[in-house]
Motif scaffolding. Structure first.
Motif, short mmCIF file in Angstrom:
data_model
loop_
_atom_site.label_atom_id
_atom_site.label_comp_id
_atom_site.label_asym_id
_atom_site.label_seq_id
_atom_site.Cartn_x
_atom_site.Cartn_y
_atom_site.Cartn_z
N ARG A 75 55.56 57.13 79.59
CA ARG A 75 56.40 58.12 80.43
C ARG A 75 56.36 59.42 79.84
NH1 ARG A 75 59.83 53.56 80.73
NH2 ARG A 75 61.21 54.40 78.82
N LEU A 76 56.35 59.77 78.39
CA LEU A 76 56.11 61.02 78.05
C LEU A 76 54.77 62.03 78.32
CD1 LEU A 76 57.23 63.56 76.27
CD2 LEU A 76 55.66 62.17 74.34
N ARG A 77 53.67 61.06 78.49
CA ARG A 77 52.38 61.45 78.93
C ARG A 77 52.37 61.82 80.30
NH1 ARG A 77 50.60 58.16 74.81
NH2 ARG A 77 50.36 56.16 76.27
N ARG A 78 52.82 60.92 80.97
CA ARG A 78 52.90 60.98 82.36
C ARG A 78 53.59 62.10 83.10
NH1 ARG A 78 53.99 55.30 84.67
NH2 ARG A 78 56.46 56.02 84.34
N SER A 79 54.69 62.43 82.55
CA SER A 79 55.64 63.58 82.98
C SER A 79 55.55 64.85 82.55
CB SER A 79 57.13 62.86 82.96
OG SER A 79 57.50 62.80 81.67
N ARG A 80 55.30 64.83 81.22
CA ARG A 80 55.14 66.12 80.50
C ARG A 80 54.01 66.70 80.11
NH1 ARG A 80 59.24 69.24 79.63
NH2 ARG A 80 59.14 69.39 77.59
N MET A 81 52.58 65.87 80.26
CA MET A 81 51.52 66.37 80.05
C MET A 81 50.43 66.32 81.07
SD MET A 81 50.97 64.65 76.03
CE MET A 81 52.31 64.67 74.97
N GLY A 82 49.36 66.98 81.06
CA GLY A 82 48.53 67.20 81.79
C GLY A 82 47.13 67.07 81.17
N PHE A 83 45.96 66.51 81.49
CA PHE A 83 44.90 66.44 81.01
C PHE A 83 43.74 67.10 81.56
CE2 PHE A 83 47.80 63.23 79.58
CZ PHE A 83 47.87 63.19 78.17
N LEU A 102 47.38 61.36 92.42
CA LEU A 102 47.97 60.11 91.38
C LEU A 102 49.14 60.63 90.36
CD1 LEU A 102 44.55 58.51 90.05
CD2 LEU A 102 46.46 57.35 91.31
N PRO A 103 49.08 61.68 89.80
CA PRO A 103 50.41 61.84 88.84
C PRO A 103 51.75 62.18 89.62
CG PRO A 103 48.46 63.42 88.31
CD PRO A 103 48.18 62.77 89.64
N LEU A 104 51.49 62.54 90.87
CA LEU A 104 52.61 62.69 91.67
C LEU A 104 53.10 61.34 92.13
CD1 LEU A 104 51.40 65.55 94.27
CD2 LEU A 104 53.20 65.67 92.37
N PRO A 152 53.34 69.81 84.58
CA PRO A 152 53.35 69.49 83.38
C PRO A 152 54.10 70.79 82.20
CG PRO A 152 51.06 69.66 83.52
CD PRO A 152 51.77 69.81 84.81
N ALA A 153 54.80 70.34 81.18
CA ALA A 153 55.13 71.38 80.39
C ALA A 153 53.79 71.83 79.31
CB ALA A 153 56.18 70.90 79.43
N LEU A 154 52.85 70.70 79.24
CA LEU A 154 52.04 70.72 78.13
C LEU A 154 50.46 70.48 78.85
CD1 LEU A 154 50.79 71.40 75.41
CD2 LEU A 154 51.36 69.09 74.64
#
Length: 218
Positions: A75-83, A102-104, A152-154
């Motif tokens: 959940r952290l990766r999905r909501s707070r990060m982008g790759f 997809l991320p949405l 994302p924040a990061l």
């Protein structure tokens, strides 16, 4: 927001990262450079929680990633990060609109925002196209749109211009920097390119001795 504390990572008898500590300032676009094999991509994977350190901690907002269960880390990766990956990882069987959405969808957000993000990256009107119809530079724009669409924040980018010509690379990096700033996000980009690093707010050098500012060239 992001802190590394005494990170150690080894593969067999080869130690890649040793007692690495660093605190990243929020809201900055940081480039990380270093020799091949020094552990740049490994560091990104550790920050993302895709790999685990042998010792030490990666903290996001003061919380050690290692303290999270699998579902919480996901959940952290999905909501707070982008790759953003060098190889794009755009799904070939989905349209551009579906890839960016997809991320949405995974975060329960309005999927219609994917169209607006495609407009921002210069691919408006092409949402129904498939990845096979795009050039390398256009695929990288899709990857950036997908990484940023959920704000994302990061943002973590691993050699995002490694397969691109200099002109396209410059366009891609300007786009990434503009979107990161517009969203008030932080970004960490691993790169071997001095031209790419020049687009960042700060350049750090990863060596066996640790992570530190790039030397000033006079």
């Amino acid at each position: 927001m992001l802190e590394l504390r005494d990170i150690v990572k080894a593969y067999g008898s080869r130690t890649v990262l040793s007692s690495l500590s660093y605190r990243f300032e929020p809201g900055k676009f940081v480039a990380i450079m270093g020799e091949s094999g020094v552990g740049k991509s490994t560091l990104l994977n550790l920050i993302a929680g895709l790999d685990t350190p042998d010792a030490g901690e990666v903290l996001v907002d003061g919380v050690p990633i290692s303290s999270l269960g699998d579902d919480e880390a996901t959940r952290l990766r999905r909501s707070r990060m982008g790759f953003v990956f060098q190889a794009f990882h755009v799904l070939p069987h989905l349209t551009l609109q579906q890839n960016v959405a997809l991320p949405l969808l995974l975060n329960g957000l309005d999927a219609r925002a994917a169209g607006a993000m495609l407009e921002k990256v210069g691919l408006g009107g092409r949402g129904a196209d498939f990845p096979r119809q795009l050039s390398g530079g256009e695929l990288q724009r899709v990857a950036i749109a997908r990484a940023l669409v959920h704000k994302p924040a990061l943002v973590l980018a691993d050699e995002p211009t490694g397969n691109l010509d200099p002109e396209t690379a410059g366009i891609i990096l300007d786009l990434l920097r503009a979107e990161v700033r517009a969203n008030g996000a932080s970004a960490i980009m691993v790169t071997h390119s001095h031209a790419a690093a020049a687009k960042a707010d700060q350049t750090l050098i990863l060596t066996r001795a640790g992570l530190g500012p790039a030397p000033v060239v006079r």
